[in-house]
Design a protein around this motif. Structure first.
Motif, PDB file in Angstrom:
ATOM      1  N   ARG A 367     -59.866  64.961  55.173  1.00  0.00           N
ATOM      2  CA  ARG A 367     -58.649  65.258  54.404  1.00  0.00           C
ATOM      3  C   ARG A 367     -58.822  64.933  52.921  1.00  0.00           C
ATOM      4  O   ARG A 367     -58.323  65.654  52.051  1.00  0.00           O
ATOM      5  CB  ARG A 367     -57.466  64.493  54.997  1.00  0.00           C
ATOM      6  N   SER A 371     -58.570  67.758  50.028  1.00  0.00           N
ATOM      7  CA  SER A 371     -57.629  67.599  48.929  1.00  0.00           C
ATOM      8  C   SER A 371     -58.316  67.862  47.587  1.00  0.00           C
ATOM      9  O   SER A 371     -57.743  68.500  46.691  1.00  0.00           O
ATOM     10  CB  SER A 371     -57.041  66.188  48.956  1.00  0.00           C
ATOM     11  N   ARG A 372     -59.550  67.395  47.465  1.00  0.00           N
ATOM     12  CA  ARG A 372     -60.301  67.634  46.231  1.00  0.00           C
ATOM     13  C   ARG A 372     -60.614  69.120  46.065  1.00  0.00           C
ATOM     14  O   ARG A 372     -60.575  69.655  44.956  1.00  0.00           O
ATOM     15  CB  ARG A 372     -61.583  66.813  46.238  1.00  0.00           C
ATOM     16  N   ARG A 374     -58.837  71.604  47.180  1.00  0.00           N
ATOM     17  CA  ARG A 374     -57.600  72.329  46.862  1.00  0.00           C
ATOM     18  C   ARG A 374     -57.216  72.172  45.392  1.00  0.00           C
ATOM     19  O   ARG A 374     -56.442  72.981  44.863  1.00  0.00           O
ATOM     20  CB  ARG A 374     -56.465  71.848  47.761  1.00  0.00           C
ATOM     21  N   ARG A 375     -57.762  71.152  44.723  1.00  0.00           N
ATOM     22  CA  ARG A 375     -57.469  70.995  43.298  1.00  0.00           C
ATOM     23  C   ARG A 375     -57.983  72.180  42.489  1.00  0.00           C
ATOM     24  O   ARG A 375     -57.427  72.516  41.446  1.00  0.00           O
ATOM     25  CB  ARG A 375     -58.081  69.698  42.767  1.00  0.00           C
ATOM     26  N   HIS A 383     -53.423  74.926  54.538  1.00  0.00           N
ATOM     27  CA  HIS A 383     -53.676  73.818  55.460  1.00  0.00           C
ATOM     28  C   HIS A 383     -52.729  73.917  56.658  1.00  0.00           C
ATOM     29  O   HIS A 383     -51.828  74.737  56.706  1.00  0.00           O
ATOM     30  CB  HIS A 383     -53.534  72.466  54.747  1.00  0.00           C
TER      31      HIS A 383
END
Length: 429
Positions: A367, A371-372, A374-375, A383
């Motif tokens: 996760r 998250s990185r 998706r930046r 997701h």
């Protein structure tokens, strides 16, 4: 066998043992000492790519004006004082030279003891020379760029025979902001002049250079923040100020973002950006003002190309009618995006953890990495479960040889894919 230590005691014996190892291994025979894993893996890549171990094949030197252009554009120019202070004084006394190459393996700077520089000329270790691993074989510039860690190559550990009188210690220098490879710093010289501590020394100086780049980046963002403060004070709504590479200096009316992925050639006007959606782009000194809009632009079908064909550089490229942008991927991000491309319907955190680590409980790590990702991919990556958005066309470019598919990856799912590709090749023959 600690070849580095042996070389300091008896360089001639070390050279003989390494030469015997090279001759036996390349002939497919069992050697008295086995190549170190990093060397054996590199030799495997060379054999698969067709590099001739007995003949020195080089691409042409860059013209001097192109070398100067690359120097001017390379972030490494900012850390040359760090590299020189940390390496040159000792290198000159020890009859070594310092070489700095860019991410393409082209030699941009070369300094050190004049007698060693003259010997380097005979090896083609000149300004503008191409020292990629798949061009000139296993070496202290090209191999660290592929494996992304420091590598020392002793004498006959070089794949090409003409380089076996030489020893190199190279360390990659990466962009501390995103892990992108900027180049390699290398200390080279004859085998008899090298020391076991040389590699640690070069690596420590490379890390100092990365720290200096981080300091310069933070200082530039602080300067941009000062320019942007009065501008943002007059605005209502969501806005963010970024530098030319998309790194955020300050924002208003919106949650913190570290970086906004920008098209290659951003122009002022109304644009669609993955992490912001529809926004107005305005130039600022040293960066851009991005003002998010409530009314979104129509989002046409977008295309993602995941290029894994080159072991040394994995990239993702996004193309849409509003422009295109590319990003070099870390090994972990390349693994995750490849696994998602293999599961177009989506894959949960537990499934990705099992594919990566053979342990479905390691969801926290997955996760965090997603998250990185998706930046910079923004809404292109969905997701619950993780998947590419429905209006996005995804293409994966894989290497011709299955063994070159993410060669540093130990993920079980990647290994299964390599084996399946290899079985398919065998069946086809």
């Amino acid at each position: 066998m600690n070849v580095a230590r042996l070389a300091t005691v008896d360089a001639a014996q070390a050279a003989r043992m390494l030469n015997e190892m090279r001759e036996a291994t390349l002939a497919g025979q069992r050697a008295r000492i086995a190549p170190r894993p990093v060397i054996e893996q590199s030799w495997g890549r060379m054999l698969r790519s067709g590099v001739d171990p007995e003949h020195d094949r080089r691409s042409g030197l860059l013209p001097s004006d192109e070398v100067y252009r690359r120097r001017k554009e390379s972030p490494l120019r900012h850390v040359l004082p760090v590299l020189r202070e940390g390496l040159l004084s000792v290198a000159d006394v020890a009859q070594h030279i310092m070489v700095v190459a860019d991410a393409d393996g082209r030699v941009l700077w070369r300094e050190g003891a004049p007698p060693v520089l003259r010997r380097a000329d005979g090896l083609g270790f000149e300004l503008g020379a191409d020292w990629r691993e798949d061009v000139v074989g296993t070496n202290g510039v090209g191999t660290p760029a592929v494996v992304r860690r420091p590598v020392q190559v002793f004498a006959a550990e070089h794949f090409v025979r003409s380089q076996t009188s030489w020893t190199c210690s190279g360390a990659p220098i990466t962009d501390p902001r995103d892990g992108r490879l900027l180049g390699v710093v290398d200390v080279s010289g004859p085998l008899e002049t090298m020391h076991p501590a040389t590699l640690a020394w070069v690596d420590s100086v490379a890390k100092l250079a990365e720290s200096r780049l981080r300091e310069l980046h933070l200082a530039s963002l602080e300067q941009l923040r000062a320019v942007a403060a009065p501008v943002l004070a007059r605005l209502a709504g969501r806005a963010v100020v970024v530098d030319r590479n998309g790194w955020a200096a300050t924002m208003t009316g919106m949650p913190y973002v570290r970086r906004v992925t920008l098209p290659k050639a951003l122009q002022p006007g109304r644009r669609w950006l993955p992490s912001l959606g529809s926004c107005t782009v305005e130039p600022l000194a040293g960066g851009w003002l991005l003002r998010a809009e409530d009314e979104p632009l129509a989002t046409p079908t977008r295309r993602i190309v995941l290029d894994l064909s080159r072991p040394a550089r994995r990239t993702v490229t996004v193309t849409a009618s509003t422009g295109s942008w590319s990003r070099e991927l870390s090994p972990r991000h390349a693994e995750l995006l490849f696994l998602l491309a293999e599961h177009p319907a989506g894959h949960g955190a537990a499934g990705l953890a099992e594919d990566l680590f053979d342990d479905p409980s390691r969801t926290v790590t997955v996760r965090a990495e997603m998250s990185r990702i998706r930046r910079y991919l923004g809404e292109l990556l969905q997701h619950r479960p993780y998947r590419f958005s429905d209006d996005t066309e995804v293409e994966v470019i894989i290497p011709d040889d299955p063994r070159d598919l993410l060669p540093q990856s130990t993920a079980p799912a990647v290994a299964r894919k390599r084996n399946a590709m290899q079985d398919g090749r065998t069946g086809a023959r």
